[in-house]
Scaffold this active site. Structure first.
Site, PDB file in Angstrom:
ATOM      1  N   CYS A   1       0.825  -1.197   0.000  1.00 33.11           N
ATOM      2  CA  CYS A   1       0.000   0.000   0.000  1.00 33.11           C
ATOM      3  C   CYS A   1       0.867   1.258   0.000  1.00 33.11           C
ATOM      4  CB  CYS A   1      -0.960   0.092   1.195  1.00 33.11           C
ATOM      5  SG  CYS A   1      -2.097  -1.287   1.286  1.00 33.11           S
TER       6      CYS A   1
ATOM      7  N   ARG B   1       3.893   0.106  -4.747  1.00 32.82           N
ATOM      8  CA  ARG B   1       3.626  -0.452  -3.424  1.00 32.82           C
ATOM      9  C   ARG B   1       2.289  -1.186  -3.352  1.00 32.82           C
ATOM     10  NH1 ARG B   1       6.892   1.442   0.490  1.00 32.82           N
ATOM     11  NH2 ARG B   1       5.387   0.715   2.007  1.00 32.82           N
TER      12      ARG B   1
ATOM     13  N   TRP C   1      -2.907  -2.649  -1.813  1.00 30.50           N
ATOM     14  CA  TRP C   1      -2.542  -4.057  -2.018  1.00 30.50           C
ATOM     15  C   TRP C   1      -3.416  -4.807  -1.029  1.00 30.50           C
ATOM     16  CZ3 TRP C   1      -0.520  -8.368   0.473  1.00 30.50           C
ATOM     17  CH2 TRP C   1       0.045  -9.344  -0.358  1.00 30.50           C
TER      18      TRP C   1
ATOM     19  N   ASN D   1      -1.921   1.567   5.968  1.00 33.25           N
ATOM     20  CA  ASN D   1      -1.005   0.538   5.480  1.00 33.25           C
ATOM     21  C   ASN D   1      -0.731  -0.400   6.642  1.00 33.25           C
ATOM     22  OD1 ASN D   1       0.984  -0.955   4.268  1.00 33.25           O
ATOM     23  ND2 ASN D   1       2.513   0.672   4.220  1.00 33.25           N
ATOM     24  N   GLY D   2      -1.078  -1.674   6.494  1.00 31.88           N
ATOM     25  CA  GLY D   2      -0.866  -2.634   7.583  1.00 31.88           C
ATOM     26  C   GLY D   2      -2.091  -3.490   7.783  1.00 31.88           C
TER      27      GLY D   2
ATOM     28  N   GLU E   1      18.500 -16.516  -8.578  1.00 30.02           N
ATOM     29  CA  GLU E   1      18.084 -15.124  -8.781  1.00 30.02           C
ATOM     30  C   GLU E   1      17.620 -14.902 -10.226  1.00 30.02           C
ATOM     31  OE1 GLU E   1      17.176 -12.793  -7.104  1.00 30.02           O
ATOM     32  OE2 GLU E   1      17.432 -10.961  -8.254  1.00 30.02           O
TER      33      GLU E   1
ATOM     34  N   LYS F   1      13.856 -13.614 -11.428  1.00 28.46           N
ATOM     35  CA  LYS F   1      13.605 -12.466 -12.319  1.00 28.46           C
ATOM     36  C   LYS F   1      12.660 -12.864 -13.449  1.00 28.46           C
ATOM     37  CE  LYS F   1      14.961 -10.751  -9.711  1.00 28.46           C
ATOM     38  NZ  LYS F   1      14.687  -9.763  -8.686  1.00 28.46           N
TER      39      LYS F   1
ATOM     40  N   GLU G   1       9.055 -13.303 -11.988  1.00 30.31           N
ATOM     41  CA  GLU G   1       8.400 -12.048 -11.595  1.00 30.31           C
ATOM     42  C   GLU G   1       8.035 -11.188 -12.800  1.00 30.31           C
ATOM     43  OE1 GLU G   1       9.991 -10.606  -7.349  1.00 30.31           O
ATOM     44  OE2 GLU G   1      11.519 -10.569  -8.892  1.00 30.31           O
TER      45      GLU G   1
ATOM     46  N   HIS H   1      19.460 -36.369  -9.404  1.00 29.94           N
ATOM     47  CA  HIS H   1      18.750 -36.914  -8.242  1.00 29.94           C
ATOM     48  C   HIS H   1      17.249 -36.739  -8.364  1.00 29.94           C
ATOM     49  CE1 HIS H   1      22.601 -37.617  -6.404  1.00 29.94           C
ATOM     50  NE2 HIS H   1      22.949 -36.393  -6.780  1.00 29.94           N
TER      51      HIS H   1
ATOM     52  N   LYS I   1       6.027  -3.956  -3.444  1.00 32.88           N
ATOM     53  CA  LYS I   1       7.459  -3.651  -3.332  1.00 32.88           C
ATOM     54  C   LYS I   1       8.001  -3.996  -1.961  1.00 32.88           C
ATOM     55  CE  LYS I   1      11.379  -1.979  -4.748  1.00 32.88           C
ATOM     56  NZ  LYS I   1      12.185  -2.906  -5.568  1.00 32.88           N
TER      57      LYS I   1
HETATM   58  O1  M6R Z   1      12.749  -5.073   0.672  1.00 33.86           O
HETATM   59  P1  M6R Z   1      13.382  -6.428   0.762  1.00 33.86           P
HETATM   60  O2  M6R Z   1      14.700  -6.503   0.069  1.00 33.86           O
HETATM   61  O3  M6R Z   1      13.486  -6.910   2.184  1.00 33.86           O
HETATM   62  O4  M6R Z   1      12.389  -7.394   0.031  1.00 33.86           O
HETATM   63  C1  M6R Z   1      12.594  -8.776   0.019  1.00 33.86           C
HETATM   64  C2  M6R Z   1      11.784  -9.438  -1.047  1.00 33.86           C
HETATM   65  O5  M6R Z   1      10.419  -9.227  -0.824  1.00 33.86           O
HETATM   66  C3  M6R Z   1      12.142  -8.938  -2.438  1.00 33.86           C
HETATM   67  O6  M6R Z   1      13.489  -9.143  -2.724  1.00 33.86           O
HETATM   68  C4  M6R Z   1      11.298  -9.654  -3.510  1.00 33.86           C
HETATM   69  O7  M6R Z   1      11.677 -10.985  -3.611  1.00 33.86           O
HETATM   70  C5  M6R Z   1      11.388  -8.924  -4.840  1.00 33.86           C
HETATM   71  N1  M6R Z   1      10.129  -9.016  -5.504  1.00 33.86           N
HETATM   72  C6  M6R Z   1      12.478  -9.431  -5.716  1.00 33.86           C
HETATM   73  O8  M6R Z   1      12.492  -8.899  -6.993  1.00 33.86           O
END
Ligand code: M6R
Length: 589
Positions: free
Chosen positions: A2, A29, A74, A100-101, A467, A471, A474, A490, A584
């Site tokens: 949010c 956000r 969100w 937010n929360g 990683e 990417k 996402e 395995h 985010k």
């Molecule tokens: O703000 P943070 O780095 O603590 O966030 C951690 C994860 O939520 C964040 O890295 C998430 O996996 C992203 N969507 C990666 O692109």
């Protein structure tokens, strides 16, 4: 999760339009729905506009006025509907609330208020806040009603309240980010600085237990428990408006990927005193334990290899799995929490648990003024600047190069680490160019209709593969799964059929031959082998040549994944800056 924005004494007298500008900067956000509440000129009743969906190119029809609040949602409680979108109003439409929360005790509050005749229009936990303030303000001034209401909420929350009677905006923070912006006779609130960076870089990051009241006269800071006013010492940030703009790029994601040629070498210039302090502890026998979530967790996995190759033992945990191991932390633990936002709930819970055990907490963080930074004993601020795309790229590589530097400081060879990071920056400067983009676009075109991709890597290229796969998931929603090359035989190999795309990440290192043997095994089962590596190999059906930089080949290998995810996303019609269902910063458990 949010985004929150508020403006008081808007110079243009178009507070709704100003709020819309701010919300567009915060859409990363949360983008289920958005809404604005405004006090129109010469009127007492609040006007509200709400819509589901992304804010995108939206415009607002709200009338003139110089005070407004706005929210991008969100969803947590209640589906994605206009009704559930924030702001929420009290019965008399004199108080509007954005939030937010999660209000964990909202059901009890709601039932008490219903018994007193309050009528609720949404399924959200947020709406109870507006009605509770209304109820309390029957007996006490609005400021006390807001503080008392907020103090009675259970959970991590930030609220912003628009009050028509006093023409003020009141905001309280406990666990969810809030920052006040002090402009030239106009005043702002945001979940994050980019929201109002266009108007001011003079800020106060609210701490937990703090509240601010914004009026035409300025911003006042309060302690929430005592209700007493506190001294507000605003700071000037070195962020510029361009940092929060796309700067000619179609998407923030691409801009931020390209920026890495500058953000990575920048890490070698900063944090020197803190790196010295932390590395002394490591040399004095403190054990390194790292913890993070998502991409930041993969950063710690890679760092574990960097530490190990310099003879330093370390452990890492996904923060959400740390609690069973908390008991092993003690006064001789350096607990390194890695986070872009510094607000990730699980990361904070793990850091607090380690702190309770007496561990020395180090925050490796990108955003400024975060909760993680405040609870840490020492901060390595990675300085990548605002990361607007939800998909983390430049924050990840800046965090990792910072940990790479820490490893070199720990063995008393800071200069070696620094010069390697500078060299990496120079190499990336030449390599990230149109030729690379064209090659990756071509590769993306061949993969666009695939629903499953597999990746393998060994040693440092194992976290690189994890990683890389994240990417792709996402940005393009393609199922991509990474394995340690050694795991292949395995069980994983059953997944490979004729034409299955298999990425093989390798460097010019001791693991290369073994990975290429695994590539041959994949190829023998019909796999289409895509090599991401500085060196070409006969096993590859398609090859993206990366940089031969020893252990630092990790960086270009991952950058290929960032770019490929981006171009696959574009090709498949996703919004690479705002992937579906993601926020985010994940401020709830
Ligand atoms: O703000 P943070 O780095 O603590 O966030 C951690 C994860 O939520 C964040 O890295 C998430 O996996 C992203 N969507 C990666 O692109």
């Amino acid at each position: 999760m949010c985004g929150i924005f508020a403006v008081v004494n808007d110079k243009s007298n178009q507070a709704a339009q100003t709020t819309l500008i701010g919300l567009k900067k915060l859409e990363y956000r949360g983008y289920d729905s958005w809404g604005i509440a405004l006090i129109p000129e010469k009127r007492k009743k609040i006007k509200v506009e709400k819509h589901i969906g992304k804010i995108g190119q939206a415009e607002t029809k709200l009338p003139n006025g110089n005070i407004a609040i706005g929210h991008t949602r969100w969803a947590t409680h209640g589906g994605v509907t206009d009704r559930n979108a924030h702001p929420h109003l009290d019965c008399k439409k004199e108080i509007a609330v954005i939030h937010n929360g999660i209000v964990e005790n909202y059901k009890v509050i709601k039932s008490n208020l219903s018994n007193k005749g309050h009528v609720f229009k949404s399924e959200t936990d947020t709406e109870v806040i507006a009605h509770l303030i209304e109820e309390k303000s029957k007996k006490v001034p609005i400021i006390k009603a807001v503080f008392d209401t907020f103090n009675s909420l259970v959970g991590s929350n930030a609220i912003v309240v628009l009050d028509t009677n006093t023409e003020t905006v009141l905001a309280c923070r406990n666990g969810s980010p809030l920052v006040a912006g002090i402009g030239n006779n106009q005043f702002f609130l945001g979940s994050d600085v980019p929201a109002f960076l266009k108007f001011t870089n003079r800020v106060h990051f609210l701490h937990d237990g703090e509240a601010v009241v914004l009026s035409k006269k300025g911003v006042k800071l309060y302690d929430l428990k005592s209700g007493n006013e506190k001294m507000l010492n605003a700071q000037i940030l070195d962020w510029k408006m361009e940092d929060a703009e796309k700067g000619g790029y179609q998407h923030f994601l691409l801009k931020e990927i390209v920026e890495q040629k500058n953000t990575i070498p920048k890490t070698a210039k900063i944090n020197k005193p803190a790196l010295k302090t932390i590395s002394e502890k490591i040399r004095n026998g403190y054990k390194i334990v790292m913890s993070a979530c998502g991409t930041a967790y993969y950063c710690t996995l890679a760092a574990k290899y960097f530490f190990a190759q310099l003879g330093i033992e370390s452990e890492t945990y996904g923060s959400y799995e740390y609690l069973p191991f908390t008991k092993f932390a003690n006064k001789k633990t350096v607990f390194i929490s890695v986070s872009q936002s510094g607000e990730t709930a699980d990361t904070l819970i793990a850091a607090r648990a380690a702190k309770k055990q007496g561990a020395y907490i180090v925050a490796v963080v990108n955003a400024r003024g975060s909760t993680l930074e405040r609870l840490a004993d020492s901060t390595l601020s990675v300085g990548a600047g605002p990361e607007i795309a939800v998909v983390s790229t430049k924050a990840f590589t800046a965090q990792l190069s910072t940990l790479y530097l820490l490893a070199h400081y720990a063995i008393n060879k800071p200069e070696k680490g620094i010069s390697k990071i500078y060299q990496l920056g120079k190499s990336l400067e030449k390599w990230i160019n149109t030729k690379l983009f064209t090659q990756i676009t071509k590769l993306a075109a061949t993969l666009i209709n695939n629903e499953d991709l597999y990746l393998i890597g060994k040693h440092l290229n194992y976290p690189a593969s994890l990683e890389f796969a994240l990417k792709i998931k996402e940005s393009s929603y393609i199922h991509s799964e990474a394995f340690a090359a050694g795991e292949l035989k395995h069980g994983v190999i059953t997944l490979i059929q004729k034409g299955t795309p298999c990425f093989v990440l390798s460097s010019n290192d001791e693991a290369k031959d073994e990975v290429l043997s695994s590539a041959a095994e994949l190829k023998a089962r019909g796999g289409k082998i895509i090599g991401i590596s500085p060196v070409k190999s006969a096993e590859f059906d398609f090859h993206i040549k990366t940089l031969d930089l020893g252990d630092l080949t990790f960086f270009p290998n991952v950058i290929v994944g960032q770019l490929l995810g981006y171009y696959l996303g574009i090709g498949r019609g996703t919004d690479p800056d705002k992937p579906r269902n993601l926020a985010k910063s994940v401020t709830v458990k």
